[in-house]
Design a protein around this motif. Sequence first.
Motif, PDB file in Angstrom:
ATOM      1  N   ALA A 298       0.903  -1.212   0.004  1.00 54.58           N
ATOM      2  CA  ALA A 298      -0.043   0.084  -0.053  1.00 54.58           C
ATOM      3  C   ALA A 298       0.780   1.237  -0.097  1.00 54.58           C
ATOM      4  CB  ALA A 298      -0.870   0.073   1.111  1.00 54.58           C
ATOM      5  N   MET A 299       2.205   1.050   0.483  1.00 53.52           N
ATOM      6  CA  MET A 299       2.881   2.126   0.607  1.00 53.52           C
ATOM      7  C   MET A 299       3.853   2.569  -0.772  1.00 53.52           C
ATOM      8  SD  MET A 299       2.636   3.570   3.495  1.00 53.52           S
ATOM      9  CE  MET A 299       0.928   3.454   3.183  1.00 53.52           C
ATOM     10  N   LEU A 300       3.606   1.720  -1.775  1.00 53.82           N
ATOM     11  CA  LEU A 300       4.608   1.689  -2.739  1.00 53.82           C
ATOM     12  C   LEU A 300       4.385   3.081  -3.531  1.00 53.82           C
ATOM     13  CD1 LEU A 300       4.185  -1.927  -4.599  1.00 53.82           C
ATOM     14  CD2 LEU A 300       6.136  -0.904  -3.105  1.00 53.82           C
ATOM     15  N   PRO A 301       3.152   3.743  -3.830  1.00 54.86           N
ATOM     16  CA  PRO A 301       3.254   4.816  -4.351  1.00 54.86           C
ATOM     17  C   PRO A 301       3.964   6.077  -3.697  1.00 54.86           C
ATOM     18  CG  PRO A 301       1.141   3.797  -4.542  1.00 54.86           C
ATOM     19  CD  PRO A 301       1.845   3.049  -3.544  1.00 54.86           C
ATOM     20  N   VAL A 302       4.001   6.074  -2.407  1.00 53.96           N
ATOM     21  CA  VAL A 302       4.500   7.014  -1.467  1.00 53.96           C
ATOM     22  C   VAL A 302       6.229   6.870  -1.848  1.00 53.96           C
ATOM     23  CG1 VAL A 302       5.019   7.831   0.728  1.00 53.96           C
ATOM     24  CG2 VAL A 302       2.534   7.200   0.104  1.00 53.96           C
ATOM     25  N   TYR A 303       6.625   5.492  -1.783  1.00 53.65           N
ATOM     26  CA  TYR A 303       7.961   5.220  -1.773  1.00 53.65           C
ATOM     27  C   TYR A 303       8.614   5.573  -3.061  1.00 53.65           C
ATOM     28  CZ  TYR A 303       9.191   2.829   2.559  1.00 53.65           C
ATOM     29  OH  TYR A 303       9.322   2.455   3.918  1.00 53.65           O
ATOM     30  N   ALA A 304       7.668   5.498  -4.089  1.00 53.97           N
ATOM     31  CA  ALA A 304       8.228   5.861  -5.633  1.00 53.97           C
ATOM     32  C   ALA A 304       8.289   7.231  -5.807  1.00 53.97           C
ATOM     33  CB  ALA A 304       7.238   5.144  -6.487  1.00 53.97           C
ATOM     34  N   ARG A 305       7.266   7.843  -5.084  1.00 54.51           N
ATOM     35  CA  ARG A 305       7.281   9.248  -5.456  1.00 54.51           C
ATOM     36  C   ARG A 305       8.054  10.221  -4.325  1.00 54.51           C
ATOM     37  NH1 ARG A 305       1.717  12.394  -3.907  1.00 54.51           N
ATOM     38  NH2 ARG A 305       2.586  11.965  -1.977  1.00 54.51           N
ATOM     39  N   ASP A 306       8.024   9.940  -2.953  1.00 60.92           N
ATOM     40  CA  ASP A 306       8.781  10.763  -1.998  1.00 60.92           C
ATOM     41  C   ASP A 306      10.044  10.267  -1.335  1.00 60.92           C
ATOM     42  OD1 ASP A 306       6.381  12.638  -2.282  1.00 60.92           O
ATOM     43  OD2 ASP A 306       5.266  11.475  -0.832  1.00 60.92           O
ATOM     44  N   ILE A 307      10.179   9.057  -1.300  1.00 61.32           N
ATOM     45  CA  ILE A 307      11.526   8.378  -0.666  1.00 61.32           C
ATOM     46  C   ILE A 307      12.273   8.005  -1.634  1.00 61.32           C
ATOM     47  CG2 ILE A 307      12.236   6.444   0.935  1.00 61.32           C
ATOM     48  CD1 ILE A 307       9.233   6.524   2.149  1.00 61.32           C
ATOM     49  N   LEU A 308      11.897   6.953  -2.566  1.00 58.21           N
ATOM     50  CA  LEU A 308      12.981   6.601  -3.420  1.00 58.21           C
ATOM     51  C   LEU A 308      13.163   7.435  -4.769  1.00 58.21           C
ATOM     52  CD1 LEU A 308      12.053   2.593  -3.358  1.00 58.21           C
ATOM     53  CD2 LEU A 308      14.104   3.870  -2.387  1.00 58.21           C
ATOM     54  N   MET A 309      12.055   8.210  -5.019  1.00 52.98           N
ATOM     55  CA  MET A 309      11.853   9.387  -5.952  1.00 52.98           C
ATOM     56  C   MET A 309      12.335   8.762  -7.372  1.00 52.98           C
ATOM     57  SD  MET A 309      13.528  12.658  -3.897  1.00 52.98           S
ATOM     58  CE  MET A 309      14.930  11.836  -3.472  1.00 52.98           C
ATOM     59  N   VAL A 310      11.635   7.590  -7.791  1.00 54.31           N
ATOM     60  CA  VAL A 310      11.854   6.927  -9.068  1.00 54.31           C
ATOM     61  C   VAL A 310      10.786   7.235  -9.908  1.00 54.31           C
ATOM     62  CG1 VAL A 310      13.397   5.133  -7.817  1.00 54.31           C
ATOM     63  CG2 VAL A 310      10.921   4.891  -7.900  1.00 54.31           C
ATOM     64  N   GLY A 311       9.793   7.708  -9.504  1.00 53.67           N
ATOM     65  CA  GLY A 311       8.478   8.157 -10.354  1.00 53.67           C
ATOM     66  C   GLY A 311       7.967   6.828 -10.809  1.00 53.67           C
ATOM     67  N   PRO A 312       7.029   7.229 -11.908  1.00 55.01           N
ATOM     68  CA  PRO A 312       6.046   6.393 -12.489  1.00 55.01           C
ATOM     69  C   PRO A 312       6.640   4.916 -12.900  1.00 55.01           C
ATOM     70  CG  PRO A 312       5.275   8.415 -13.344  1.00 55.01           C
ATOM     71  CD  PRO A 312       6.589   8.531 -12.426  1.00 55.01           C
ATOM     72  N   ASP A 313       7.514   5.293 -13.534  1.00 55.45           N
ATOM     73  CA  ASP A 313       8.360   4.062 -14.145  1.00 55.45           C
ATOM     74  C   ASP A 313       8.988   3.111 -13.000  1.00 55.45           C
ATOM     75  OD1 ASP A 313       8.093   4.600 -16.602  1.00 55.45           O
ATOM     76  OD2 ASP A 313      10.127   5.731 -16.943  1.00 55.45           O
ATOM     77  N   GLY A 314       9.551   3.829 -12.005  1.00 54.01           N
ATOM     78  CA  GLY A 314      10.068   2.925 -10.861  1.00 54.01           C
ATOM     79  C   GLY A 314       8.706   2.347 -10.009  1.00 54.01           C
ATOM     80  N   LEU A 315       7.562   2.823  -9.904  1.00 49.35           N
ATOM     81  CA  LEU A 315       6.625   2.332  -9.347  1.00 49.35           C
ATOM     82  C   LEU A 315       6.386   1.047 -10.132  1.00 49.35           C
ATOM     83  CD1 LEU A 315       4.380   2.440  -7.199  1.00 49.35           C
ATOM     84  CD2 LEU A 315       3.039   3.955  -8.845  1.00 49.35           C
ATOM     85  N   GLY A 316       6.164   1.224 -11.432  1.00 43.64           N
ATOM     86  CA  GLY A 316       5.873  -0.209 -11.942  1.00 43.64           C
ATOM     87  C   GLY A 316       6.904  -1.137 -11.500  1.00 43.64           C
ATOM     88  N   GLN A 317       8.043  -0.960 -11.416  1.00 41.36           N
ATOM     89  CA  GLN A 317       9.000  -1.931 -11.140  1.00 41.36           C
ATOM     90  C   GLN A 317       8.813  -2.514  -9.781  1.00 41.36           C
ATOM     91  OE1 GLN A 317      13.132  -0.590 -12.055  1.00 41.36           O
ATOM     92  NE2 GLN A 317      12.230   0.481 -13.646  1.00 41.36           N
ATOM     93  N   LEU A 318       8.446  -1.559  -8.741  1.00 44.00           N
ATOM     94  CA  LEU A 318       8.207  -1.954  -7.574  1.00 44.00           C
ATOM     95  C   LEU A 318       7.136  -2.731  -7.364  1.00 44.00           C
ATOM     96  CD1 LEU A 318       8.840   1.523  -5.585  1.00 44.00           C
ATOM     97  CD2 LEU A 318      10.341  -0.579  -5.523  1.00 44.00           C
ATOM     98  N   ARG A 319       5.830  -2.611  -8.225  1.00 38.52           N
ATOM     99  CA  ARG A 319       4.869  -3.293  -8.183  1.00 38.52           C
ATOM    100  C   ARG A 319       4.857  -4.799  -8.752  1.00 38.52           C
ATOM    101  NH1 ARG A 319       0.158  -1.952  -5.759  1.00 38.52           N
ATOM    102  NH2 ARG A 319      -0.964  -2.745  -7.378  1.00 38.52           N
ATOM    103  N   ALA A 320       5.599  -4.801  -9.817  1.00 39.08           N
ATOM    104  CA  ALA A 320       5.980  -6.268 -10.166  1.00 39.08           C
ATOM    105  C   ALA A 320       7.195  -6.988  -9.600  1.00 39.08           C
ATOM    106  CB  ALA A 320       6.702  -5.896 -11.725  1.00 39.08           C
ATOM    107  N   ALA A 321       7.885  -6.441  -8.872  1.00 39.57           N
ATOM    108  CA  ALA A 321       8.954  -7.121  -8.027  1.00 39.57           C
ATOM    109  C   ALA A 321       8.193  -8.238  -7.047  1.00 39.57           C
ATOM    110  CB  ALA A 321       9.771  -6.142  -7.216  1.00 39.57           C
TER     111      ALA A 321
END
Length: 330
Positions: free
Chosen positions: A138-161
């Motif tokens: 549930a925290m993946l969008p927050v991590y992608a945007r605010d903590i890891l700062m990897v944006g939408p592409d990174g969010l996709g990778q986090l979701r797939a992992a």
Amino acid sequence: GLTLPLLFLFAALHCVARVFVGPSMSAIAPNIVPPASLPRAIALSSIAWQVGSVFGPAAGGLMFAASASLPYWVSAGLMFAATISLSCVKPVHPPRMERKIHPIRQMIDGLRYTWSERFLLGAITLDLFAVLLAGATAMLPVYARDILMVGPDGLGQLRAAPAVGASVVALMLAIRPLRHNVGAKMLWAVVVFGVATIGFGLSHEIGSHVFGDARIGFLNMGAGMAVALISLIILGASDMLSVYVRSSLVQLNTPDEMRGRVSSVSGLAISASNELGELQSGVAAAALGPVGAVVFGGVGAILITGMWARLFPELKNARTFEPQYRGSNP
């Protein structure tokens, strides 16, 4: 035209259908698959689920880019194909009952049976409370945007992992199913799930302290992102092992006449742990921050596993998938 209330109505009808489909599918499998092959069948089914979890959103996005209605037409076509496939399964005759039982009474009997069987109760509630606390996804969008700062592409990778880790383990289990000390392995898998959740929660800090600002060359990404992906892959792999063992134990330790009702109780626990787990993550994030919420959930999952190992020793003592605890009362 399409309105928000209509969307809510369709979403509610979809959930109502899932309530009936899930337990039915779970109850059918043990009746068409020999007991010795059921763990392998569960692993193969999990592979299909995880592959769909990885490629489904990507395919849907590509189809949506081509036409806004295309994903829905394709989804409807796939559901029709699934219906045709299920219709090819030979009828599964329900066990004979001495008398007709009212549906509400059947639901009460299912809850009562699950409560009275310590082995089933421990297996189902372990998943309920562990996932309820460790809802890191549930925290993946927050991590992608605010903590890891990897944006939408990174969010996709986090979701797939997590799905990648789960798919690899499911394939391994389909080729070589577990046979010994299955209960202890399930408990240790939940512990690893909790540790991986903590690793993901602290991924930015771990990456910064271990690698500094360096980028992982062969992955072409920041150290924090690399730690997060590795943690999520391990999280998905350990969760798959836990689900595989728990599903096999629940199915094989439930008599035919109760399997549908116990599957309903198990499905209710899974749904509650997923949805309420995300709610818990949001509330915890508001109080502790996103990092604190994820770490809190991982620690909670580990503590729950330790408590359940003591409260339900039947779980850690399960050597094989063979039924051996039926009839025990709390």
